[in-house]
Motif scaffolding. Structure first.
Motif, PDB file in Angstrom:
ATOM      1  N   ASN A  80      41.883  39.389  40.492  1.00 21.02           N
ATOM      2  CA  ASN A  80      41.062  40.463  40.320  1.00 21.02           C
ATOM      3  C   ASN A  80      41.788  41.621  39.722  1.00 21.02           C
ATOM      4  O   ASN A  80      41.236  42.349  38.609  1.00 21.02           O
ATOM      5  N   PHE A 139      38.322  37.144  36.430  1.00 19.83           N
ATOM      6  CA  PHE A 139      36.919  37.710  36.635  1.00 19.83           C
ATOM      7  C   PHE A 139      36.653  38.401  35.420  1.00 19.83           C
ATOM      8  O   PHE A 139      37.262  38.982  34.697  1.00 19.83           O
ATOM      9  N   ASN A 243      35.892  44.021  44.627  1.00 19.22           N
ATOM     10  CA  ASN A 243      34.799  43.050  44.010  1.00 19.22           C
ATOM     11  C   ASN A 243      34.303  42.244  44.858  1.00 19.22           C
ATOM     12  O   ASN A 243      34.927  41.049  45.448  1.00 19.22           O
ATOM     13  N   MET A 246      35.539  38.279  44.359  1.00 22.16           N
ATOM     14  CA  MET A 246      36.803  37.822  44.953  1.00 22.16           C
ATOM     15  C   MET A 246      36.841  37.377  46.405  1.00 22.16           C
ATOM     16  O   MET A 246      37.390  36.300  46.743  1.00 22.16           O
TER      17      MET A 246
END
Length: 302
Positions: A80, A139, A243, A246
């Motif tokens: 990420n 991502f 996020n 993740m």
């Protein structure tokens, strides 16, 4: 930057610094495709980011995870963060390239900007290769984030450009300096951080110099924009660093894990350490407004 602007802001000094940084780039630059041992498999008992900087360390969720789950979380957090790094280095390159359309192509500052873009291109390759090497997936930005990234290169000018560059570089740099010698870290990731820190030091120096040289001559509107324009960055980075996707990839409830991370004092401490040097510099440069302080504090960086 026009010739007139260079003279008004001390272009001779800026040119000298650019020439020095170019020489430094010649002496110490890396080719990550060959300078990192991509054939070396990840070690099963080592982390992809040290536990001390992982967003869930110290939470109840962390205590419920076994070692394999914690290492998997570190893999996803690394993927990420490297994805976010690719986005911001892409943004910086496109912004610098747009500026060069009206710049003096024979100046050292132009040549160093091109040198820096070359560094950033290699970093994006290095980050992408590292995600692949780790067995993870990158991502992606959401549509509104891609739209904002498409518009920003035309908006970032003067001091605001250099502030944006530092926001995108210094927080990562400070945390990497803290992490790269951790004995629990995957050796290839440690080497990646060594390469990135060495080259980003020049980029950060160039951006800081750009801000301080404009300080005596920038107009009130430029100061206002540069001091307040980064107010949203604290909350933005908090959301990017936590996020939910993740956590889902690591086998957790994404929303619950993100909520736990955003209220985690251990994670806040890591954020504060990463932002401390930049916060002090922006304050010295007169570019940390009350609004910006509020935004960074709300994001957990102050």
């Amino acid at each position: 930057m026009s010739v007139t602007t260079q003279v008004r802001t001390g272009g001779g000094g800026r040119e000298a610094i650019a020439r020095r940084l170019i020489k430094g780039s010649v002496k110490r630059s890396y080719a990550p495709v060959v300078d990192l041992d991509w054939e070396r498999e990840p070690e099963p008992d080592r982390y992809f980011l040290p536990p001390s900087v992982l967003s869930l360390v110290g939470t109840d969720l962390w205590e419920q995870m076994d070692e394999a789950q914690r290492i998997e979380l570190s893999r996803q957090e690394m993927a990420n963060i490297l994805s976010v790094g690719i986005w911001f280095e892409n943004l910086l390159n496109r912004t610098l390239l747009a500026r060069l359309m009206s710049a003096d192509p024979a100046s050292a500052t132009t040549h160093y900007a091109l040198t820096e873009m070359g560094d950033e291109c290699r970093h994006m390759v290095m980050f992408g290769r590292a995600i692949e090497w780790a067995g993870a997936r990158p991502f992606q930005m959401r549509r509104r984030e891609r739209l904002a990234m498409a518009m920003l290169p035309q908006a970032l000018r003067g001091s605001l450009l250099w502030v944006a560059a530092l926001v995108g570089e210094e927080i990562f740099d400070a945390l990497q300096r803290e992490m790269l010698d951790d004995p629990q870290l995957q050796p290839l990731v440690a080497r990646l951080m060594q390469v990135h820190v060495a080259e980003e030091a020049r980029h950060i120096g160039f951006a800081r110099d750009g801000i301080m040289r404009r300080k005596p001559v920038r107009r009130r509107w430029e100061t206002f924009l540069a001091a307040n324009g980064h107010a949203v960055a604290g909350v933005l980075f908090r959301n990017l660093f936590t996020n939910p996707a993740m956590y889902r990839r690591a086998g957790l409830d994404g929303r619950a894990a993100a909520r736990a991370a955003r209220t985690n004092p251990h994670f806040h401490d890591a954020q504060i350490r990463g932002f401390a040097s930049l916060a002090a510099f922006l304050t010295e440069a007169g570019l940390m407004s009350r609004l910006s302080r509020y935004g960074w504090r709300r994001g957990g960086f102050l």
